[in-house]
Motif scaffolding. Structure first.
Motif, mmCIF file in Angstrom:
data_model
loop_
_atom_site.group_PDB
_atom_site.id
_atom_site.type_symbol
_atom_site.label_atom_id
_atom_site.label_comp_id
_atom_site.label_asym_id
_atom_site.label_seq_id
_atom_site.Cartn_x
_atom_site.Cartn_y
_atom_site.Cartn_z
ATOM 1 N N GLU A 1 32.110 9.115 -41.622
ATOM 2 C CA GLU A 1 31.254 9.777 -43.232
ATOM 3 C C GLU A 1 30.448 8.788 -43.267
ATOM 4 O O GLU A 1 28.905 9.248 -44.314
ATOM 5 C CB GLU A 1 31.673 10.766 -44.193
ATOM 6 C CG GLU A 1 32.494 11.600 -43.929
ATOM 7 C CD GLU A 1 33.031 12.278 -44.748
ATOM 8 O OE1 GLU A 1 33.326 11.803 -46.047
ATOM 9 O OE2 GLU A 1 33.791 13.565 -44.429
ATOM 10 N N ALA A 2 30.562 7.066 -43.434
ATOM 11 C CA ALA A 2 29.803 5.865 -43.495
ATOM 12 C C ALA A 2 28.439 5.831 -42.887
ATOM 13 O O ALA A 2 27.549 5.409 -43.225
ATOM 14 C CB ALA A 2 30.145 5.394 -43.281
ATOM 15 N N GLY A 3 28.655 6.874 -41.311
ATOM 16 C CA GLY A 3 27.343 6.237 -40.407
ATOM 17 C C GLY A 3 27.677 5.562 -39.830
ATOM 18 O O GLY A 3 27.306 5.715 -38.058
ATOM 19 N N LEU A 4 29.441 5.198 -39.042
ATOM 20 C CA LEU A 4 29.763 4.829 -38.144
ATOM 21 C C LEU A 4 29.855 5.672 -36.850
ATOM 22 O O LEU A 4 30.587 6.868 -37.133
ATOM 23 C CB LEU A 4 30.958 3.511 -38.246
ATOM 24 C CG LEU A 4 30.478 2.865 -39.281
ATOM 25 C CD1 LEU A 4 32.016 1.817 -39.740
ATOM 26 C CD2 LEU A 4 29.426 1.889 -38.598
ATOM 27 N N SER B 1 45.491 17.709 -43.682
ATOM 28 C CA SER B 1 46.032 18.777 -42.631
ATOM 29 C C SER B 1 47.860 18.143 -42.782
ATOM 30 O O SER B 1 48.723 17.876 -42.929
ATOM 31 C CB SER B 1 46.216 19.529 -41.795
ATOM 32 O OG SER B 1 46.220 18.486 -40.280
ATOM 33 N N MET B 2 46.747 16.505 -41.876
ATOM 34 C CA MET B 2 48.305 15.273 -42.172
ATOM 35 C C MET B 2 48.870 15.195 -43.363
ATOM 36 O O MET B 2 49.757 14.967 -43.888
ATOM 37 C CB MET B 2 48.125 14.180 -41.951
ATOM 38 C CG MET B 2 47.274 14.460 -39.974
ATOM 39 S SD MET B 2 48.774 14.302 -39.207
ATOM 40 C CE MET B 2 49.794 13.182 -39.028
ATOM 41 N N ARG B 3 47.870 15.277 -43.826
ATOM 42 C CA ARG B 3 48.543 14.857 -46.197
ATOM 43 C C ARG B 3 49.348 16.227 -46.728
ATOM 44 O O ARG B 3 50.272 15.857 -47.156
ATOM 45 C CB ARG B 3 47.199 14.379 -46.752
ATOM 46 C CG ARG B 3 47.879 13.826 -48.114
ATOM 47 C CD ARG B 3 46.434 14.152 -49.455
ATOM 48 N NE ARG B 3 45.551 12.918 -48.760
ATOM 49 C CZ ARG B 3 44.825 12.934 -48.014
ATOM 50 N NH1 ARG B 3 44.252 14.552 -48.095
ATOM 51 N NH2 ARG B 3 43.716 12.225 -48.390
ATOM 52 N N LEU C 1 37.917 15.253 -38.452
ATOM 53 C CA LEU C 1 38.708 14.211 -38.986
ATOM 54 C C LEU C 1 38.912 14.539 -40.898
ATOM 55 O O LEU C 1 39.912 14.159 -40.785
ATOM 56 C CB LEU C 1 38.058 12.554 -38.843
ATOM 57 C CG LEU C 1 37.867 12.018 -37.832
ATOM 58 C CD1 LEU C 1 37.142 10.963 -37.760
ATOM 59 C CD2 LEU C 1 39.165 12.139 -37.350
ATOM 60 N N ARG C 2 37.867 14.715 -41.539
ATOM 61 C CA ARG C 2 38.400 15.276 -43.212
ATOM 62 C C ARG C 2 39.320 16.571 -42.646
ATOM 63 O O ARG C 2 40.833 16.591 -43.850
ATOM 64 C CB ARG C 2 37.425 15.920 -43.631
ATOM 65 C CG ARG C 2 37.502 16.266 -45.156
ATOM 66 C CD ARG C 2 35.767 16.014 -46.682
ATOM 67 N NE ARG C 2 35.688 14.898 -46.399
ATOM 68 C CZ ARG C 2 36.060 14.090 -46.686
ATOM 69 N NH1 ARG C 2 37.131 13.732 -48.225
ATOM 70 N NH2 ARG C 2 35.892 12.315 -46.965
ATOM 71 N N VAL C 3 39.718 18.026 -42.306
ATOM 72 C CA VAL C 3 39.951 18.637 -41.466
ATOM 73 C C VAL C 3 42.077 18.370 -41.571
ATOM 74 O O VAL C 3 42.793 18.267 -42.024
ATOM 75 C CB VAL C 3 39.679 19.684 -40.714
ATOM 76 C CG1 VAL C 3 40.726 20.693 -40.568
ATOM 77 C CG2 VAL C 3 38.579 20.877 -41.730
#
Length: 317
Positions: free
Chosen positions: A179-182, A262-264, A256-258
């Motif tokens: 999300e930072a642009g990488l 789900s992993m959390r 990745l955020r979703v």
């Protein structure tokens, strides 16, 4: 004073003084060698490097002995040792000769256990019959032969658990990097570099993935190699997500955020499951250790009072 105590104390003091004398002699000898090295104009780091080279040479010679022993058991077809090599890779041993060294270690420990039994336990089996000695000897050698496999299974389980514990933190860090642009490759390299200090096992796996991508391997194949090395469902699901995202061109950051959420949630459910199992697991120590002591403390004084007062009256005295 008892003569046995005097002899034991004297033997203890003699051993103590001899050990202290040997330690002092070796320490003084080390100081003399250091001063001699300084007098010759050399640095102590050079001497340390020479010692490390000697240690490395001894280790290499021992590994060569294990390799020669392993060649005796090595199968002719490479596919027969692929399972063993995969287990060693999962445990963190990636040398090309690791499987042969492992086989040699099994033979070496089996021989060592057999010799140990002959030296320490052969006298005890003299009165057990003619078949007792070979039976115990074969049993001890079989135990020594399978001990490395037990150690390997424990090493695999321990390394997998360390990677599983570190995976949510790495996933959160990957979300931040994306999300930072990488890009995905740069995010994987950054996560491997940052997480290596706290979780070296997972950092090593990401570093190997980064090296494979730099060497020209496709991203999909590199991610599949990561799954094969770790053999974990959490990483397998992440790799499937990244491959699908790369194929269909969807947003990597959102996916990745979703997946991180789900992993959390999955991690929280595992913690709740373990907490729910705690009362059942506490039943055995409670029944075996806590309840008997409580019964003794509660009923003990009453039982003693009954024995003192009631039993004499029943006997008529």
């Amino acid at each position: 004073m008892d003569m046995l105590i005097i002899v034991s104390a004297s033997a203890f003091l003699v051993v103590l003084f001899i050990s202290w004398g040997i330690y002092a002699y070796l320490q003084n000898k080390q100081d003399v060698n250091d001063w001699s090295t300084r007098a010759q104009g050399k640095s102590l780091s050079q001497q340390t490097e020479q010692k490390e080279k000697k240690t490395t040479n001894l280790k290499g010679q021992f590994v060569q002995v294990l390799e020669r022993l392993g060649q005796v058991q090595k199968p002719q077809e490479q596919k027969n040792i692929s399972h063993l090599r995969a287990g060693l890779v999962t445990a963190g041993y990636r040398s090309k000769n690791s499987a042969v060294v492992f086989m040699g270690a099994r033979i070496f420990i089996a021989i060592l256990m057999g010799l140990g039994f002959l030296l320490a336990g052969s006298d005890r089996t003299a009165t057990m019959g003619a078949m007792a000695l070979p039976g115990f000897l074969i049993g001890s050698m079989m135990i020594g032969y399978y001990l490395p496999q037990v150690w390997l299974n424990m090493a695999i389980s321990g390394r997998k658990q360390k990677i599983v514990d570190a995976f949510p933190d790495a996933l959160d860090l990957m979300v931040v990097c994306v999300e930072a642009g990488l890009g995905l490759d740069q995010a994987l390299a950054r996560v491997g570099f940052e997480i290596k200090s706290g979780h070296p096992e997972l950092g090593e796996e990401f570093s190997l993935l980064n090296l494979e991508l730099r060497a020209g391997l496709s991203r999909e194949q590199g991610l599949r190699n990561l799954v094969n090395r770790t053999d974990l469902d959490d990483i397998r699901s992440l790799v499937a997500l990244l491959i699908q995202t790369d194929r269909f061109g969807t947003s990597i950051g959102q996916a990745l955020r979703v997946h991180s959420d789900s992993m959390r949630m999955k991690r929280r459910l595992k913690a709740e499951e373990k907490a729910a199992q705690l009362p059942v697991k506490l039943m055995v120590p409670l029944i075996l250790f806590i309840f008997p002591s409580l019964m003794v403390v509660i009923i003990g004084p009453g039982a003693i009072s009954l024995m003192r007062n009631l039993l004499p009256s029943l006997s008529g005295s």
